[in-house]
Write an enzyme that holds these catalytic residues in place. Structure first.
Site, PDB file in Angstrom:
ATOM      1  N   HIS A 136      -6.586  -5.803   3.237  1.00  0.00           N
ATOM      2  CA  HIS A 136      -5.547  -4.993   3.500  1.00  0.00           C
ATOM      3  C   HIS A 136      -4.783  -6.119   4.456  1.00  0.00           C
ATOM      4  CE1 HIS A 136      -6.380  -0.785   2.566  1.00  0.00           C
ATOM      5  NE2 HIS A 136      -7.448  -1.228   2.314  1.00  0.00           N
ATOM      6  N   ASP A 166       0.827  -1.049   0.040  1.00  0.00           N
ATOM      7  CA  ASP A 166      -0.022   0.055  -0.032  1.00  0.00           C
ATOM      8  C   ASP A 166       0.979   1.241   0.003  1.00  0.00           C
ATOM      9  OD1 ASP A 166      -1.700   2.314   0.920  1.00  0.00           O
ATOM     10  OD2 ASP A 166      -3.289   0.803   1.281  1.00  0.00           O
ATOM     11  N   ILE A 167       0.631   2.110  -0.990  1.00  0.00           N
ATOM     12  CA  ILE A 167       1.480   3.323  -1.013  1.00  0.00           C
ATOM     13  C   ILE A 167       1.069   4.470   0.154  1.00  0.00           C
ATOM     14  CG2 ILE A 167       2.212   3.152  -3.278  1.00  0.00           C
ATOM     15  CD1 ILE A 167       0.098   5.302  -3.863  1.00  0.00           C
ATOM     16  N   HIS A 199     -10.386  -5.940  -2.370  1.00  0.00           N
ATOM     17  CA  HIS A 199      -9.062  -5.987  -1.784  1.00  0.00           C
ATOM     18  C   HIS A 199      -9.057  -6.279  -0.411  1.00  0.00           C
ATOM     19  CE1 HIS A 199     -10.358  -1.926  -1.784  1.00  0.00           C
ATOM     20  NE2 HIS A 199      -9.318  -1.381  -0.797  1.00  0.00           N
TER      21      HIS A 199
END
Length: 132
Positions: A95, A29-30, A93
């Site tokens: 996390h 994750d950016i 998605h």
């Protein structure tokens, strides 16, 4: 229309890739909550996790489990927290976030600032540990 995740999977947008197989893709994750915060997405663009076919959902969790083990092997933490929110990008998605306490998985927390070199380094370390 392709989501940002589909564009990442296709290589149209760069990412810090961790692993992929024929059905799933994992990348850092950016805007991470913690160093090693990784997203796991299906290559098939489906908006909502509970719209995935049962078999694909099960396979996605097994893929995520392997990615979580690789994160845990490389990032000091008590556990790997898992969150499915799905409101910000219309592409399923998961996390995977290294955590030490429940509050570490709060998405209202300040994001971790990492340099490009730090992203590359942790991505490479985690990627080396993945056992697909």
């Amino acid at each position: 229309m392709d989501t940002i995740f589909t564009k990442i999977i296709k290589g149209e947008i760069p990412c810090y890739k961790i692993a992929e197989n024929d059905k799933f893709f994992a990348f850092l994750d950016i805007n991470p909550l913690a160093k090693g915060h990784t997203l796991v997405v299906p290559k098939l663009q489906v908006d909502y996790i509970f719209k995935l076919e049962d078999e694909m959902l099960a396979e996605m969790m097994v893929f995520a489990k392997r990615i979580a083990a690789a994160i845990e092997a490389n990032v000091p933490c008590e556990r790997i927290g898992i969150a499915v929110i799905g409101l910000e990008v219309p592409h399923t998605h998961i996390h995977l976030v290294p955590i030490n306490k429940v509050g570490d998985l709060n998405f209202a927390n300040p994001k971790c600032k990492l340099s490009e070199e730090e992203f590359k380094e942790i991505a490479a370390k985690i990627a080396q540990s993945v056992k697909l």
